[in-house]
Design a protein around this motif. Structure first.
Motif, PDB file in Angstrom:
ATOM      1  N   SER A 106      42.144  26.490  36.384  1.00 12.61           N
ATOM      2  CA  SER A 106      41.984  28.320  35.027  1.00 12.61           C
ATOM      3  C   SER A 106      40.593  28.110  35.320  1.00 12.61           C
ATOM      4  O   SER A 106      40.193  29.352  35.521  1.00 12.61           O
ATOM      5  N   LEU A 107      39.162  26.825  34.490  1.00 12.81           N
ATOM      6  CA  LEU A 107      37.939  27.506  35.205  1.00 12.81           C
ATOM      7  C   LEU A 107      37.288  27.711  36.341  1.00 12.81           C
ATOM      8  O   LEU A 107      36.134  28.816  36.406  1.00 12.81           O
ATOM      9  N   GLU A 108      37.955  27.162  37.032  1.00 13.64           N
ATOM     10  CA  GLU A 108      37.683  27.890  38.837  1.00 13.64           C
ATOM     11  C   GLU A 108      38.361  29.236  38.620  1.00 13.64           C
ATOM     12  O   GLU A 108      36.976  29.436  39.144  1.00 13.64           O
ATOM     13  N   GLY A 109      38.804  29.588  38.744  1.00 13.12           N
ATOM     14  CA  GLY A 109      39.298  30.651  38.586  1.00 13.12           C
ATOM     15  C   GLY A 109      38.595  31.894  38.437  1.00 13.12           C
ATOM     16  O   GLY A 109      37.956  32.981  37.978  1.00 13.12           O
ATOM     17  N   ILE A 110      38.174  32.290  36.508  1.00  8.44           N
ATOM     18  CA  ILE A 110      37.122  32.283  35.490  1.00  8.44           C
ATOM     19  C   ILE A 110      35.785  32.282  36.667  1.00  8.44           C
ATOM     20  O   ILE A 110      34.767  33.388  36.824  1.00  8.44           O
ATOM     21  N   ALA A 111      35.606  31.582  37.273  1.00  6.57           N
ATOM     22  CA  ALA A 111      34.070  31.014  37.648  1.00  6.57           C
ATOM     23  C   ALA A 111      34.359  32.051  39.194  1.00  6.57           C
ATOM     24  O   ALA A 111      33.211  32.946  39.441  1.00  6.57           O
ATOM     25  N   PHE A 113      35.846  35.140  39.614  1.00  2.51           N
ATOM     26  CA  PHE A 113      35.409  36.009  39.553  1.00  2.51           C
ATOM     27  C   PHE A 113      34.236  36.571  38.519  1.00  2.51           C
ATOM     28  O   PHE A 113      33.484  37.657  38.878  1.00  2.51           O
ATOM     29  N   ILE A 114      33.727  35.610  38.518  1.00  6.35           N
ATOM     30  CA  ILE A 114      32.322  35.741  37.843  1.00  6.35           C
ATOM     31  C   ILE A 114      31.245  35.546  38.922  1.00  6.35           C
ATOM     32  O   ILE A 114      30.310  37.305  39.391  1.00  6.35           O
ATOM     33  N   ALA A 144      27.802  30.623  39.272  1.00  8.11           N
ATOM     34  CA  ALA A 144      29.785  30.690  39.179  1.00  8.11           C
ATOM     35  C   ALA A 144      29.536  29.404  40.601  1.00  8.11           C
ATOM     36  O   ALA A 144      30.852  28.992  40.478  1.00  8.11           O
ATOM     37  N   SER A 148      32.191  26.222  40.201  1.00  8.60           N
ATOM     38  CA  SER A 148      33.584  26.826  41.233  1.00  8.60           C
ATOM     39  C   SER A 148      33.741  25.098  42.150  1.00  8.60           C
ATOM     40  O   SER A 148      35.135  24.741  42.021  1.00  8.60           O
TER      41      SER A 148
END
Length: 454
Positions: A106-111, A113-114, A144, A148
């Motif tokens: 989940s955190l990788e997905g946020i990174a 998108f950033i 990011a 990621s």
């Protein structure tokens, strides 16, 4: 119910699932490394251009940014394929342990998108933002990208050293996602991977300009295109070898079976020798050059330390030794070859403040990108194949996690075709970019676009 089903998985389907995952990971990891390392090198070139006023740095930054945009798009495709494969090929893993290792994904997905947002700003705002603002807009891309890589590798580290959960009556309880993400394998594995990404990016970028210089393009543009990424990669190489030693000590302490496979050790012994080369035949490593007590000394800082042999575990619990052993040999040989190239550059720069003049140096640099990629891939084979037959070390076997549905072979064929098309398309687009002239920065600087750029 699932455990009963997986006993009927055909060996061909299990093998196809593993080969498909190996192909996807092996392809994606190259693009991912370029995506982690190239932004920082590109920003460094842009910063040097503003600081020194040398337009060649800024032209390089523009060229590399365009290539980075292509690689980011391709990496998004291959990363999406991997996401689907985790669920489709390995439902036994994701179905049972998804809540344990879901946090880093989940955190990788946020990174991601950033990174995508700021990459768009960076690519399309060259002439729309003040120079300093444009340079600053690239910093989130670097952060990011590294984040990621960190998050994804923590999930793999968890598969090496699973923590953050308990099992009661066959069910996962007491889940602690943060403890799972920051498991004991996370520090050495994430640092090793991130440094490898910068090495692959630096040596690969430098190798392109080394080829151009061998073809006679010795202008300042090409010299800087070689020197800047090569300097970054060369500076990281000795650090990476030290981190690799740290990672090897971790394996020795926590995964003794993997260490035994890496070195082809079958009998438990004290003062175990370090093996260079060799091949396993009939349960014995033959034709290897032995350094007495070398393995015990490197693994435990004690020349008389005991090293566990593969014969201590059943054959079904051993990884394929020749694959792991030779992958480890290739990784180490590649790392030290790149260290030699870094030393060559360092000595020449210390003595004359210029690149080595020998064509052999350019030939070695031209090969360095390939060597870095081979070392990277070999290292991942050691990490992943050395863990077999476990998909989660000591907890869940790969055969228990695979999708029991028949026909996985056809999925492997389809994905192979997709990656073949992706490879051809990526190479074609990058070659087209290489033939284009640099993007002019300002009217008074248009004369520098006469350079023939690789």
């Amino acid at each position: 119910m699932f455990e009963l089903a997986v006993t009927d998985v055909a060996p061909a389907d299990l093998g196809a699932a593993r080969m498909q995952m190996a192909l996807s990971l092996g392809w994606h990891i190259i693009i991912a490394c370029l995506g982690v390392g190239m932004p920082a090198i590109t920003l460094l070139a842009e910063w040097r251009g503003h600081r020194t006023g040398d337009v060649h740095y800024r032209l390089l930054a523009r060229r590399w940014a365009r290539a980075l945009g292509v690689l980011f798009a391709v990496g998004a495709v291959s990363g999406t394929i991997l996401s689907f494969e985790m669920g489709l090929l390995w439902p036994g893993l994701m179905g049972m342990y998804g809540e344990v290792i879901g946090l880093p994904f989940s955190l990788e997905g946020i990174a991601f998108f950033i990174e995508a947002i700021f990459l768009g700003i960076y690519l399309y705002a060259w002439d729309r933002l003040p120079p300093r603002a444009h340079l600053l807009s690239g910093i989130p891309i670097v952060i990011a990208g590294v984040a990621s890589a960190f998050f994804v590798v923590t999930a793999n580290a968890w598969m090496q050293q699973p923590t953050g959960f308990d099992v009661e009556n066959g069910r996962i309880v007491a889940v602690d996602p943060w403890a799972a993400m920051f498991n004991p394998a996370t520090p050495p594995q994430t640092v090793h991977m991130i440094l490898a990404a910068f090495m692959v990016a630096g040596f690969a970028m430098a190798s392109v300009y080394a080829v151009a210089m061998l073809r006679g393009r010795r202008d300042r543009y090409h010299r800087l295109g070689l020197l800047l990424p090569l300097t970054v990669a060369a500076a990281i190489t000795p650090v990476q070898i030290g981190v690799g030693d740290w990672a090897a000590h971790f394996v020795a302490d926590n995964q003794p079976v993997k260490l035994a496979a890496m070195e082809g050790v079958f009998e438990t012994q004290r003062g175990a020798p370090l093996h260079i080369g060799g091949v396993v035949v009939d349960g014995e490593l033959r034709y290897a050059l032995e350094i007495p007590n070398g393995l015990s000394l490197l693994a435990h800082w004690d020349p008389d330390a005991e090293i566990m042999g593969l014969n201590e575990v059943p054959p079904a619990d051993r990884p394929p030794v020749n694959v792991v052993h030779w992958s480890f040999q290739i990784m180490v040989a590649g790392g030290f070859a790149l260290l030699g190239l870094a030393a060559w550059l360092g000595v020449a720069w210390w003595r004359r403040r210029e690149l080595p003049r020998s064509r052999w140096f350019l030939r070695a640099t031209a090969l360095s990108g390939v060597v870095a990629v081979l070392a990277l891939e070999a290292g991942w084979v050691v990490t992943e194949v050395g863990r077999q037959p476990w998909i989660v070390y000591g907890v869940l076997r790969t055969a228990e996690a695979v999708n029991p549905a028949p026909g996985l072979v056809w999925g492997f064929v389809l994905v192979s075709v997709v990656y073949a098309v992706l490879t051809v398309a990526t190479v074609y687009v990058l070659r087209r970019l290489a033939r284009d002239k640099p993007v002019p920065i300002a009217p008074q600087e248009r004369d520098v676009t006469d350079y023939k750029v690789v």
